[in-house]
Write a protein that holds these residues in place. Sequence first.
Motif, mmCIF file in Angstrom:
data_model
loop_
_atom_site.group_PDB
_atom_site.id
_atom_site.type_symbol
_atom_site.label_atom_id
_atom_site.label_comp_id
_atom_site.label_asym_id
_atom_site.label_seq_id
_atom_site.Cartn_x
_atom_site.Cartn_y
_atom_site.Cartn_z
ATOM 1 N N VAL A 149 0.749 -1.225 0.074
ATOM 2 C CA VAL A 149 0.191 0.008 0.208
ATOM 3 C C VAL A 149 0.907 1.230 -0.010
ATOM 4 O O VAL A 149 1.964 1.280 0.813
ATOM 5 C CB VAL A 149 -0.796 0.043 1.194
ATOM 6 C CG1 VAL A 149 -1.879 1.058 1.278
ATOM 7 C CG2 VAL A 149 -1.964 -1.118 1.198
ATOM 8 N N GLY A 162 -3.683 0.157 -3.443
ATOM 9 C CA GLY A 162 -2.976 -1.028 -3.203
ATOM 10 C C GLY A 162 -2.402 -1.630 -4.412
ATOM 11 O O GLY A 162 -2.934 -1.637 -5.484
ATOM 12 N N TYR A 212 -8.149 -5.833 4.809
ATOM 13 C CA TYR A 212 -7.268 -6.724 3.880
ATOM 14 C C TYR A 212 -6.894 -7.891 4.721
ATOM 15 O O TYR A 212 -6.931 -9.124 4.520
ATOM 16 C CB TYR A 212 -5.831 -6.096 3.094
ATOM 17 C CG TYR A 212 -5.009 -7.055 2.716
ATOM 18 C CD1 TYR A 212 -5.052 -7.614 1.290
ATOM 19 C CD2 TYR A 212 -3.857 -7.478 3.505
ATOM 20 C CE1 TYR A 212 -4.544 -8.609 0.844
ATOM 21 C CE2 TYR A 212 -3.049 -8.446 2.928
ATOM 22 C CZ TYR A 212 -3.149 -8.869 1.553
ATOM 23 O OH TYR A 212 -2.439 -9.781 1.222
ATOM 24 N N LEU A 220 -8.415 -2.551 -1.545
ATOM 25 C CA LEU A 220 -7.369 -2.306 -2.071
ATOM 26 C C LEU A 220 -6.965 -2.896 -3.479
ATOM 27 O O LEU A 220 -6.263 -2.255 -4.180
ATOM 28 C CB LEU A 220 -6.131 -2.715 -1.153
ATOM 29 C CG LEU A 220 -6.129 -1.894 0.122
ATOM 30 C CD1 LEU A 220 -5.250 -2.629 1.000
ATOM 31 C CD2 LEU A 220 -5.745 -0.823 0.163
#
Length: 270
Positions: A149, A162, A212, A220
């Motif tokens: 990220v 992401g 996540y 993401l």
Amino acid sequence: MIISEKEAQHFKHAIAVPGFGLAMQEKLKMSRVLVIGAGGLGSPVIQYLGASGVGIIGIADYGVINDEDMPRQPIFHVQDVKKHKAKMAGSRLYGVNPFARPYPLLLQAKPETMAFLLDGFDIIVDCTQHLPSHLLINDACIIHDKPLVVGEVHNWLAWYGGFNMPMPDGTRSASYRCAQDITDDYRNYDAGALGVTHGATGMRIATDVIKYLIDVPIGLTNKLYGIDYLHNTNTVHELTADREGIEAVKTKGLLSADDYGLDIVPDVED
């Protein structure tokens, strides 16, 4: 049970969130996140990931705290000035989460340190806000198969996304290099930095990293989020992976510091 009764009590309000529960809190405890850069953007990311119960947080930063950092790095205190950011950020986590396990790493992200820095972590969060570092960290994450990220804040504008995220078919999503044309549009090199825009962006990053880690599929993958805080607008950019470019990174390996345009600083004396 992975977490103790005391931990369950500490995180009881998060555990009470529908769909979250004890199982998701345990997933967070088993997670390992590396945050590179403990400045204006890294500070809220570190603070909220730690407070939320992420089990291990690596904090990589070779810099020291300055007085002018205070408005956008409130994880630090005035008495911390001239102390190492990574160390002080780690110590502050215990103030909000006594079960935290921060690992300060007084290292610069450079070609010869990347394999060591990335080892053992589930996801990497690049908060350096520095283009040469973004490129280096992106390439290292491709080579070592780590999700990444990246975010930046420029005055009222911010973005994060992401990259190299795992896909259902076993491939990986777009890399940072695949999104450079978009990120360049958000760069505003006028002087100045606002603490609130850094904090707001850091909390958004921390939220999507937590999603996540607990396997929430929305967030993401192949997404880049642009934010204009002055005009209260949000833009979601859909990313497409440049497979040839990604394979070229794997083939070439990491470049030299000069090739990335990276200035190497002397090793920190602890």
